[in-house]
Design a protein around this motif. Structure first.
Motif, PDB file in Angstrom:
ATOM      1  N   LYS A 233     -28.509  85.076  67.383  1.00  0.00           N
ATOM      2  CA  LYS A 233     -28.828  84.216  66.253  1.00  0.00           C
ATOM      3  C   LYS A 233     -30.001  83.290  66.605  1.00  0.00           C
ATOM      4  O   LYS A 233     -30.542  83.340  67.699  1.00  0.00           O
ATOM      5  CB  LYS A 233     -27.591  83.398  65.855  1.00  0.00           C
ATOM      6  CG  LYS A 233     -26.473  84.246  65.258  1.00  0.00           C
ATOM      7  CD  LYS A 233     -25.275  83.409  64.875  1.00  0.00           C
ATOM      8  CE  LYS A 233     -24.250  84.219  64.094  1.00  0.00           C
ATOM      9  NZ  LYS A 233     -23.805  85.413  64.822  1.00  0.00           N
ATOM     10  N   PHE A 234     -30.350  82.458  65.635  1.00  0.00           N
ATOM     11  CA  PHE A 234     -31.510  81.582  65.767  1.00  0.00           C
ATOM     12  C   PHE A 234     -31.387  80.694  67.009  1.00  0.00           C
ATOM     13  O   PHE A 234     -30.391  80.009  67.201  1.00  0.00           O
ATOM     14  CB  PHE A 234     -31.635  80.710  64.512  1.00  0.00           C
ATOM     15  CG  PHE A 234     -32.864  79.856  64.465  1.00  0.00           C
ATOM     16  CD1 PHE A 234     -34.106  80.426  64.218  1.00  0.00           C
ATOM     17  CD2 PHE A 234     -32.787  78.492  64.673  1.00  0.00           C
ATOM     18  CE1 PHE A 234     -35.255  79.652  64.168  1.00  0.00           C
ATOM     19  CE2 PHE A 234     -33.924  77.700  64.627  1.00  0.00           C
ATOM     20  CZ  PHE A 234     -35.167  78.283  64.376  1.00  0.00           C
ATOM     21  N   ARG A 235     -32.424  80.759  67.855  1.00  0.00           N
ATOM     22  CA  ARG A 235     -32.546  79.965  69.085  1.00  0.00           C
ATOM     23  C   ARG A 235     -31.396  80.184  70.066  1.00  0.00           C
ATOM     24  O   ARG A 235     -31.103  79.323  70.901  1.00  0.00           O
ATOM     25  CB  ARG A 235     -32.697  78.477  68.759  1.00  0.00           C
ATOM     26  CG  ARG A 235     -34.085  78.135  68.220  1.00  0.00           C
ATOM     27  CD  ARG A 235     -34.264  76.663  67.939  1.00  0.00           C
ATOM     28  NE  ARG A 235     -35.660  76.380  67.602  1.00  0.00           N
ATOM     29  CZ  ARG A 235     -36.103  75.229  67.126  1.00  0.00           C
ATOM     30  NH1 ARG A 235     -35.241  74.236  66.922  1.00  0.00           N
ATOM     31  NH2 ARG A 235     -37.377  75.050  66.856  1.00  0.00           N
ATOM     32  N   LYS A 254     -25.405  88.163  78.970  1.00  0.00           N
ATOM     33  CA  LYS A 254     -24.830  86.866  78.622  1.00  0.00           C
ATOM     34  C   LYS A 254     -25.515  86.354  77.366  1.00  0.00           C
ATOM     35  O   LYS A 254     -26.730  86.478  77.211  1.00  0.00           O
ATOM     36  CB  LYS A 254     -24.999  85.863  79.764  1.00  0.00           C
ATOM     37  CG  LYS A 254     -24.298  84.526  79.510  1.00  0.00           C
ATOM     38  CD  LYS A 254     -24.341  83.624  80.723  1.00  0.00           C
ATOM     39  CE  LYS A 254     -23.567  82.331  80.487  1.00  0.00           C
ATOM     40  NZ  LYS A 254     -23.579  81.457  81.693  1.00  0.00           N
ATOM     41  N   LEU A 255     -24.728  85.775  76.464  1.00  0.00           N
ATOM     42  CA  LEU A 255     -25.252  85.230  75.221  1.00  0.00           C
ATOM     43  C   LEU A 255     -24.683  83.835  75.005  1.00  0.00           C
ATOM     44  O   LEU A 255     -23.473  83.632  75.053  1.00  0.00           O
ATOM     45  CB  LEU A 255     -24.862  86.129  74.033  1.00  0.00           C
ATOM     46  CG  LEU A 255     -25.177  85.587  72.635  1.00  0.00           C
ATOM     47  CD1 LEU A 255     -26.681  85.507  72.420  1.00  0.00           C
ATOM     48  CD2 LEU A 255     -24.521  86.455  71.555  1.00  0.00           C
ATOM     49  N   ASN A 256     -25.577  82.863  74.765  1.00  0.00           N
ATOM     50  CA  ASN A 256     -25.190  81.511  74.391  1.00  0.00           C
ATOM     51  C   ASN A 256     -25.751  81.210  73.006  1.00  0.00           C
ATOM     52  O   ASN A 256     -26.938  81.465  72.749  1.00  0.00           O
ATOM     53  CB  ASN A 256     -25.723  80.477  75.385  1.00  0.00           C
ATOM     54  CG  ASN A 256     -25.127  80.624  76.768  1.00  0.00           C
ATOM     55  OD1 ASN A 256     -23.977  81.044  76.918  1.00  0.00           O
ATOM     56  ND2 ASN A 256     -25.889  80.296  77.799  1.00  0.00           N
ATOM     57  N   ILE A 257     -24.915  80.692  72.116  1.00  0.00           N
ATOM     58  CA  ILE A 257     -25.339  80.358  70.755  1.00  0.00           C
ATOM     59  C   ILE A 257     -25.236  78.859  70.559  1.00  0.00           C
ATOM     60  O   ILE A 257     -24.209  78.250  70.870  1.00  0.00           O
ATOM     61  CB  ILE A 257     -24.483  81.107  69.716  1.00  0.00           C
ATOM     62  CG1 ILE A 257     -24.674  82.618  69.872  1.00  0.00           C
ATOM     63  CG2 ILE A 257     -24.834  80.673  68.294  1.00  0.00           C
ATOM     64  CD1 ILE A 257     -23.809  83.449  68.957  1.00  0.00           C
ATOM     65  N   GLY A 258     -26.317  78.248  70.057  1.00  0.00           N
ATOM     66  CA  GLY A 258     -26.347  76.808  69.863  1.00  0.00           C
ATOM     67  C   GLY A 258     -25.737  76.383  68.539  1.00  0.00           C
ATOM     68  O   GLY A 258     -25.301  77.208  67.724  1.00  0.00           O
ATOM     69  N   GLU A 259     -25.716  75.092  68.312  1.00  0.00           N
ATOM     70  CA  GLU A 259     -25.194  74.542  67.070  1.00  0.00           C
ATOM     71  C   GLU A 259     -26.334  74.383  66.072  1.00  0.00           C
ATOM     72  O   GLU A 259     -27.371  73.794  66.374  1.00  0.00           O
ATOM     73  CB  GLU A 259     -24.525  73.192  67.321  1.00  0.00           C
ATOM     74  CG  GLU A 259     -23.288  73.279  68.206  1.00  0.00           C
ATOM     75  CD  GLU A 259     -22.615  71.926  68.371  1.00  0.00           C
ATOM     76  OE1 GLU A 259     -23.095  70.956  67.743  1.00  0.00           O
ATOM     77  OE2 GLU A 259     -21.636  71.842  69.112  1.00  0.00           O
ATOM     78  N   LYS A 260     -26.121  74.914  64.872  1.00  0.00           N
ATOM     79  CA  LYS A 260     -27.093  74.839  63.781  1.00  0.00           C
ATOM     80  C   LYS A 260     -28.447  75.345  64.268  1.00  0.00           C
ATOM     81  O   LYS A 260     -28.578  76.482  64.676  1.00  0.00           O
ATOM     82  CB  LYS A 260     -27.146  73.417  63.237  1.00  0.00           C
ATOM     83  CG  LYS A 260     -25.812  72.962  62.635  1.00  0.00           C
ATOM     84  CD  LYS A 260     -25.882  71.569  62.060  1.00  0.00           C
ATOM     85  CE  LYS A 260     -24.538  71.172  61.452  1.00  0.00           C
ATOM     86  NZ  LYS A 260     -24.552  69.807  60.892  1.00  0.00           N
ATOM     87  N   THR A 261     -29.494  74.487  64.239  1.00  0.00           N
ATOM     88  CA  THR A 261     -30.836  74.926  64.635  1.00  0.00           C
ATOM     89  C   THR A 261     -31.216  74.459  66.034  1.00  0.00           C
ATOM     90  O   THR A 261     -32.378  74.560  66.429  1.00  0.00           O
ATOM     91  CB  THR A 261     -31.885  74.422  63.627  1.00  0.00           C
ATOM     92  OG1 THR A 261     -31.862  72.985  63.591  1.00  0.00           O
ATOM     93  CG2 THR A 261     -31.605  74.975  62.241  1.00  0.00           C
ATOM     94  N   ASN A 262     -30.255  73.949  66.782  1.00  0.00           N
ATOM     95  CA  ASN A 262     -30.550  73.483  68.138  1.00  0.00           C
ATOM     96  C   ASN A 262     -30.650  74.659  69.101  1.00  0.00           C
ATOM     97  O   ASN A 262     -30.060  75.717  68.889  1.00  0.00           O
ATOM     98  CB  ASN A 262     -29.453  72.524  68.620  1.00  0.00           C
ATOM     99  CG  ASN A 262     -29.384  71.263  67.781  1.00  0.00           C
ATOM    100  OD1 ASN A 262     -30.400  70.782  67.287  1.00  0.00           O
ATOM    101  ND2 ASN A 262     -28.183  70.743  67.593  1.00  0.00           N
ATOM    102  N   TRP A 263     -31.414  74.453  70.188  1.00  0.00           N
ATOM    103  CA  TRP A 263     -31.475  75.484  71.218  1.00  0.00           C
ATOM    104  C   TRP A 263     -30.125  75.612  71.907  1.00  0.00           C
ATOM    105  O   TRP A 263     -29.428  74.612  72.154  1.00  0.00           O
ATOM    106  CB  TRP A 263     -32.543  75.131  72.252  1.00  0.00           C
ATOM    107  CG  TRP A 263     -33.939  75.429  71.787  1.00  0.00           C
ATOM    108  CD1 TRP A 263     -34.559  76.639  71.749  1.00  0.00           C
ATOM    109  CD2 TRP A 263     -34.884  74.484  71.277  1.00  0.00           C
ATOM    110  NE1 TRP A 263     -35.829  76.523  71.252  1.00  0.00           N
ATOM    111  CE2 TRP A 263     -36.067  75.207  70.956  1.00  0.00           C
ATOM    112  CE3 TRP A 263     -34.866  73.113  71.061  1.00  0.00           C
ATOM    113  CZ2 TRP A 263     -37.200  74.601  70.436  1.00  0.00           C
ATOM    114  CZ3 TRP A 263     -35.986  72.499  70.539  1.00  0.00           C
ATOM    115  CH2 TRP A 263     -37.130  73.234  70.231  1.00  0.00           C
ATOM    116  N   ALA A 264     -29.770  76.832  72.219  1.00  0.00           N
ATOM    117  CA  ALA A 264     -28.509  77.079  72.904  1.00  0.00           C
ATOM    118  C   ALA A 264     -28.614  76.659  74.371  1.00  0.00           C
ATOM    119  O   ALA A 264     -29.713  76.435  74.907  1.00  0.00           O
ATOM    120  CB  ALA A 264     -28.149  78.557  72.809  1.00  0.00           C
TER     121      ALA A 264
END
Length: 603
Positions: A233-235, A254-264
């Motif tokens: 997803k985005f960023r 490995k995948l990290n997803i951030g909150e809303k539009t913040n960088w993960a």
């Protein structure tokens, strides 16, 4: 459309092919550019192209499917990298985005064992992957003690960064960056498709990589061993190590997803990498939520659905588009006061195209949509309809389309009792603003009781004749192909099963003995993908002649051309009073057209 970039693509159609936006995008990727005036129509074409070729540089021709004579072309095919290949950089050495090969890429700093606490030993390679905390923190990749990506080294940056390792030797042979935030994924697809079975690819994100990452790219990465690429997803920050031919899923991901539009959260991984990957047959994670499993299963079982079941599409969710125009959120067109009736054509693929354009209407509610079938026990068509979460109108089996259409409208009003019905006839596709247009015109029923229906098709909406997307016309006659009408009008004119109103095909004119007033757009909001049966003069003129078709979404209809009776009468009186006047003796009729040309007065 997946091919190697060193291969020709030769395509020749047979019979009519519906020209859709998706097909247009695929053809552009192989060098073929078709005039958008053909959108929504049946066409025939041939092409000779290559993947990555600039649009318009391939060899092609196109015409309407019913045109005569048929297309015919012969000649010598140019050699690769000459006539066609001039517009493709096959070695990518200077392309942007592109890749650098061994001997041409820069070598960064050296770090023993890439910072691992102890050597990997044996044939294992030490690796360090660092995606960066944000767009100001450069990405890094170390392989076997040497950084091939770091600050100002080898153009690592936004999007996907890739290093290709020769498995037998352990050398990094290529490094590449693809800005999948700002540029489409075509060059990335070519790069990934050229990977060889003995090559290992270390792939990782920086800043933002999901925006223009195509479904085809995601599918290729999935085939290389990724279990999480459809969740990107985005960023998000993500890395994987993949290999062509891997059986199962990579153990390096490995995948990290951030909150809303913040960088993960940054991916910062150090590990020992074997020179041949072993796949895991069980998926490390559950199926990504974005994967449409019922659609995938449908496409695996059935054929003949074109790009709907292509590699870019068969996993994509089917979700209704959201309404952006807040002024229409309370319109009855988007509520249970309206039923959208779809007349299913004999061709399932034609039905699929229609349902896709319907699901893409901003504000459409699948609960409102009823699809009427002309035959029972058609499990494949029923499964297709259910993929879109639309409902099936089960009723009588009719011998002819006209009778089936009339009875389907009656069945909707008698069983569901809506205030309005939107009728969409068979073998059509919708413009992006079809429902929006009907919603903007629906208030006319309240202010002018003389209006019986609102049509989406303009009988005279030909290329060169109609062009104003904001204009509507008040016309005599009942509309066809796609229209909105009321239950009160229909029930009042079909009492006791009297269907003498509708003994002809809809396009021949229903309610011929009554004074019917309709509103239609200057530019049609619905198009035929194939003409009705017959080859008479009316059919040829109405359905074979090129037509204008709206491609706008939620376009506001201005009130410069009022359709309500009082305003329309005043408008017409004003227009006539301002019109230029001429005497019949001062004009001649051009022999080759219907245009009048003023001449000098004759003595």
């Amino acid at each position: 459309m997946s091919t190697r970039n060193d291969s020709y693509i030769v395509m020749v159609t047979w019979n009519a092919v519906p020209f859709s936006p998706t097909l247009s995008n695929h053809l552009k990727s192989v060098g073929t550019l078709i005039n958008p005036k053909f959108l929504g129509q049946g066409i025939q074409f041939y092409l000779l192209g290559q993947k990555g070729l600039l649009p318009g540089r391939g060899v092609s021709d196109v015409q309407l499917a019913n045109a005569s004579p048929p297309l015919d072309q012969s000649g010598c095919v140019p050699a690769l990298a000459t006539s066609l290949g001039n517009d493709i950089d096959h070695d990518f050495a200077s392309s942007n985005p592109g890749y650098l090969t061994l001997g041409s890429y820069k070598v960064g700093s050296f770090l023993k064992d890439c910072g691992l606490p102890k050597p990997c030993g044996g044939e294992l390679l030490s690796v360090h992957v660092y995606t960066g905390r944000d767009h100001n923190d450069p990405p890094k990749l170390c392989v076997n003690g040497t950084y091939v990506f770091e600050n100002k080294i080898n153009s690592g940056g936004r999007g996907l960064n890739i290093a290709v390792i020769n498995g037998p030797t352990g050398e990094v042979t290529k490094v590449a960056n693809f800005d999948t935030w700002g540029v489409d994924s075509t060059m990335l697809e070519l790069f990934l498709e050229d990977l060889q079975p003995d090559e290992i690819a270390v792939i990782f994100t920086h800043d933002e990589a999901s925006t223009k990452l195509s479904e085809l790219s995601r599918t290729i990465l999935f085939d290389l061993g990724s279990s999480r690429i459809h969740d990107l997803k985005f960023r998000a920050s993500w890395y994987m190590v993949g290999q062509r031919g891997i059986r199962g899923f990579s153990g390096f991901e490995k995948l990290n997803i951030g909150e809303k539009t913040n960088w993960a959260e940054v991916v910062d991984e150090r590990f020992c990498l074997p020179r041949r990957l072993t796949g895991y047959l069980s998926r490390p994670d559950p199926l990504p939520e974005t994967r449409n499993v019922p659609r995938l299963e449908f496409c695996q079982k059935h054929i003949g659905y074109g790009d709907f079941c292509g590699p870019e599409s068969k996993l994509a969710p089917l979700a209704p588009a959201k309404l952006a125009d807040v002024t229409l959120v309370n319109s009855p067109i988007y509520s249970d006061l309206t039923v959208v009736l779809v007349m299913a054509p004999p061709s399932r693929n034609a039905l699929r195209m229609l349902l896709e354009t319907l699901l893409g209407q901003p504000g459409v509610n699948p609960r409102q949509v009823m699809v009427s079938l002309r035959k029972t026990n058609d499990s494949e068509t029923e499964r297709l309809i259910k993929l879109f979460n639309f409902h099936i109108l089960s009723g009588r089996i009719e011998l002819d389309y006209r009778t089936h259409l009339v009875h389907s409208i009656t069945d909707v009003f008698e069983t569901l009792h809506p205030r309005y019905i939107v009728v969409i006839e068979e073998n059509t596709v919708l413009s992006p603003d079809f429902l929006h247009y009907l919603a903007t015109q629906e208030p006319l029923f309240e202010v002018d009781s003389t209006i019986n229906a609102i049509g989406a098709w303009n009988d005279n909406g030909y290329v060169g004749v109609s062009s104003d997307l904001t204009r509507v016309h008040r016309v005599d006659g009942f509309p066809h192909q796609g229209f909105l009408t009321t239950r009160s009008f229909w029930e009042a004119n079909t009492k006791n099963g009297d269907y003498s109103c509708c003994l002809t095909e809809s396009w021949e004119g229903w309610f011929p003995k009554q004074k019917i007033i309709s509103v239609v757009p200057d530019v049609s909001r619905i198009a035929r993908i194939s003409p009705p049966a017959g080859n008479g003069g009316v059919v040829r003129e109405m359905f074979h002649r090129p037509r204008e078709f709206s491609r706008q979404s939620e376009l506001k209809i201005e009130n410069n051309f009022p359709a309500a009776k009082d305003k329309f009468d005043a408008y017409m009186a004003s227009t006539v009073s301002k019109a230029a006047k001429f005497h019949p003796k001062t004009v001649d009729l051009c022999p080759s057209s219907l245009n009048f040309v003023e001449t000098s007065p004759k003595e």
